[in-house]
Scaffold this motif. Structure first.
Motif, PDB file in Angstrom:
ATOM      1  N   ARG A   1     -12.708 -17.232 -27.538  1.00  0.00           N
ATOM      2  CA  ARG A   1     -12.641 -18.355 -28.480  1.00  0.00           C
ATOM      3  C   ARG A   1     -13.287 -19.609 -27.906  1.00  0.00           C
ATOM      4  O   ARG A   1     -13.924 -20.372 -28.643  1.00  0.00           O
ATOM      5  N   TYR A   2     -13.179 -19.817 -26.598  1.00  0.00           N
ATOM      6  CA  TYR A   2     -13.813 -20.986 -25.982  1.00  0.00           C
ATOM      7  C   TYR A   2     -15.331 -20.803 -25.888  1.00  0.00           C
ATOM      8  O   TYR A   2     -16.089 -21.762 -26.056  1.00  0.00           O
ATOM      9  N   VAL A   3     -15.766 -19.574 -25.612  1.00  0.00           N
ATOM     10  CA  VAL A   3     -17.207 -19.298 -25.556  1.00  0.00           C
ATOM     11  C   VAL A   3     -17.833 -19.517 -26.932  1.00  0.00           C
ATOM     12  O   VAL A   3     -18.896 -20.145 -27.059  1.00  0.00           O
ATOM     13  N   LEU A   4     -17.176 -19.025 -27.976  1.00  0.00           N
ATOM     14  CA  LEU A   4     -17.680 -19.217 -29.338  1.00  0.00           C
ATOM     15  C   LEU A   4     -17.671 -20.696 -29.719  1.00  0.00           C
ATOM     16  O   LEU A   4     -18.570 -21.174 -30.416  1.00  0.00           O
TER      17      LEU A   4
ATOM     18  N   ILE B   1     -22.215 -12.736 -29.528  1.00  0.00           N
ATOM     19  CA  ILE B   1     -23.204 -13.825 -29.593  1.00  0.00           C
ATOM     20  C   ILE B   1     -24.567 -13.286 -30.031  1.00  0.00           C
ATOM     21  O   ILE B   1     -25.267 -13.910 -30.835  1.00  0.00           O
ATOM     22  N   LEU B   2     -24.941 -12.114 -29.520  1.00  0.00           N
ATOM     23  CA  LEU B   2     -26.212 -11.489 -29.924  1.00  0.00           C
ATOM     24  C   LEU B   2     -26.198 -11.132 -31.411  1.00  0.00           C
ATOM     25  O   LEU B   2     -27.195 -11.353 -32.123  1.00  0.00           O
ATOM     26  N   ILE B   3     -25.073 -10.602 -31.884  1.00  0.00           N
ATOM     27  CA  ILE B   3     -24.945 -10.246 -33.306  1.00  0.00           C
ATOM     28  C   ILE B   3     -25.007 -11.511 -34.170  1.00  0.00           C
ATOM     29  O   ILE B   3     -25.661 -11.532 -35.230  1.00  0.00           O
ATOM     30  N   ILE B   4     -24.331 -12.586 -33.724  1.00  0.00           N
ATOM     31  CA  ILE B   4     -24.335 -13.860 -34.460  1.00  0.00           C
ATOM     32  C   ILE B   4     -25.764 -14.373 -34.632  1.00  0.00           C
ATOM     33  O   ILE B   4     -26.165 -14.752 -35.742  1.00  0.00           O
ATOM     34  N   HIS B   5     -26.546 -14.365 -33.549  1.00  0.00           N
ATOM     35  CA  HIS B   5     -27.917 -14.872 -33.626  1.00  0.00           C
ATOM     36  C   HIS B   5     -28.823 -13.936 -34.428  1.00  0.00           C
ATOM     37  O   HIS B   5     -29.742 -14.406 -35.112  1.00  0.00           O
ATOM     38  N   SER B   6     -28.545 -12.637 -34.363  1.00  0.00           N
ATOM     39  CA  SER B   6     -29.334 -11.679 -35.168  1.00  0.00           C
ATOM     40  C   SER B   6     -29.081 -11.890 -36.661  1.00  0.00           C
ATOM     41  O   SER B   6     -30.023 -11.956 -37.458  1.00  0.00           O
TER      42      SER B   6
ATOM     43  N   THR C   1     -23.961 -21.853 -36.764  1.00  0.00           N
ATOM     44  CA  THR C   1     -22.636 -22.487 -36.801  1.00  0.00           C
ATOM     45  C   THR C   1     -21.683 -21.805 -37.784  1.00  0.00           C
ATOM     46  O   THR C   1     -20.579 -21.416 -37.392  1.00  0.00           O
ATOM     47  N   PRO C   2     -22.043 -21.635 -39.084  1.00  0.00           N
ATOM     48  CA  PRO C   2     -21.102 -20.960 -39.991  1.00  0.00           C
ATOM     49  C   PRO C   2     -20.804 -19.515 -39.615  1.00  0.00           C
ATOM     50  O   PRO C   2     -19.663 -19.056 -39.765  1.00  0.00           O
ATOM     51  N   VAL C   3     -21.801 -18.778 -39.103  1.00  0.00           N
ATOM     52  CA  VAL C   3     -21.570 -17.383 -38.690  1.00  0.00           C
ATOM     53  C   VAL C   3     -20.623 -17.351 -37.483  1.00  0.00           C
ATOM     54  O   VAL C   3     -19.719 -16.507 -37.409  1.00  0.00           O
ATOM     55  N   THR C   4     -20.794 -18.290 -36.548  1.00  0.00           N
ATOM     56  CA  THR C   4     -19.907 -18.369 -35.383  1.00  0.00           C
ATOM     57  C   THR C   4     -18.488 -18.747 -35.806  1.00  0.00           C
ATOM     58  O   THR C   4     -17.502 -18.221 -35.269  1.00  0.00           O
TER      59      THR C   4
END
Length: 300
Positions: free
Chosen positions: A47-50, A131-136, A97-100
């Motif tokens: 949660r802190y990394v996100l 994080i990779l999925i979020i950016h993809s 941001t919204p996906v994260t």
């Protein structure tokens, strides 16, 4: 003549106000990012990394959005290839941001409703994959939009000097409709995820007791704040199309609407992140306070 001077003064005041807000938010976010790297528990907990991902995403997006706003206000033209690079980066981080936030909501759902599987599903390795999925996922709308532009635009258009706006990349009318459809699809999926998590956590809150109940209701409030922040971020996806429609009606109304949209749907959601985790999270707030106090002591 007097009306034009008054309008110019008002626009200058708006620009100055925006610059103050942007600098303030960037300073706060950079302080929070610095705090994130002060303790190992922060960069080994999902949660802190996100949270850090949203802060970095917000910094990049705010910086580029501010540059584009200044260029638009001053009617300054740049070559389309440079505008294209700025648009690609800002478009990516507009979605990050919204996906994260959606991923953070799911993390709270797992922590409260599936506590025995939380360590497995939210491990550092899973965080990296997340994080990779979020950016993809965030890059897909941009890839679709730009693929159509690359297929339609001539080579000479990349060296033309234009005012950098989203509209210069819309060659066909249906491009705007397709982009709107993709944005609405993302909006729908994220809303379903938020509502699903909220309902599940609410049921868990009612069934919990003692300290578990307090922790669960705290998680519920966090998801509620995520929902508000996410709603403001997602409304932002519709802003370019609203502004394009208003521009055809009246220029002054367009300027007012763009200013309102910038403050409400770009700046406001990004100042909620520090509130949700920077101030409400006790561990992070204590680390932030220690960092700030150390900085003040060094100055004295």
């Amino acid at each position: 003549m007097a009306a034009n001077i008054t309008t110019e003064y008002r626009m200058n005041d708006e620009r100055m106000l925006i610059q103050i807000f942007v600098v303030l938010f960037l300073c706060i976010n950079l302080l929070l990012i610095t705090t994130f790297f002060t303790k190992e528990v922060f960069y080994t907990t999902m949660r802190y990394v996100l949270f850090a991902v949203t802060l970095m995403s917000d910094c990049v997006f705010l910086f580029l959005a501010d540059i584009l706003l200044i260029l638009n206000y001053s009617r300054y033209t740049i070559q389309m290839w440079l505008c294209l690079i700025m648009y690609i980066i800002s478009s990516l981080y507009m979605f990050v941001t919204p996906v994260t936030l959606t991923a953070m909501t799911l993390e709270r759902y797992v922590a409260i409703c599936l506590p025995l599987r939380h360590a497995e599903l939210c491990s550092p390795r899973s965080t990296l994959h997340g994080i990779l999925i979020i950016h993809s996922l965030s890059s897909l709308p941009c890839i679709v939009f730009l693929s159509i532009f690359f297929a339609s635009a001539s080579y000479s258009s990349y060296t033309q000097f234009r005012i950098c706006t989203l509209e210069i990349f819309i060659i066909h009318t249906w491009q705007g409709h397709l982009t709107s459809a993709i944005n609405q699809f993302y909006f729908l999926i994220m809303c379903i995820t938020i509502v699903f998590s909220y309902v599940k956590i609410m049921r868990a809150a009612k069934a919990a007791s003692g300290e578990d109940k307090q922790s669960t209701w705290r998680g519920l409030r966090t998801v509620g704040l995520h929902a508000l922040q996410l709603l403001l971020c997602l409304i932002q996806l519709w802003c370019p199309f609203i502004e394009t429609a208003v521009f055809k009606i009246n220029l002054m109304l367009f300027i007012k609407v763009r200013f309102f949209n910038y403050i409400t749907f770009i700046l406001a959601p990004r100042c909620l992140s520090p509130l949700i985790y920077g101030l409400r999270d006790e561990m992070f707030f204590n680390a932030l306070k220690r960092l700030a106090l150390c900085g003040l002591r060094k100055k004295h």
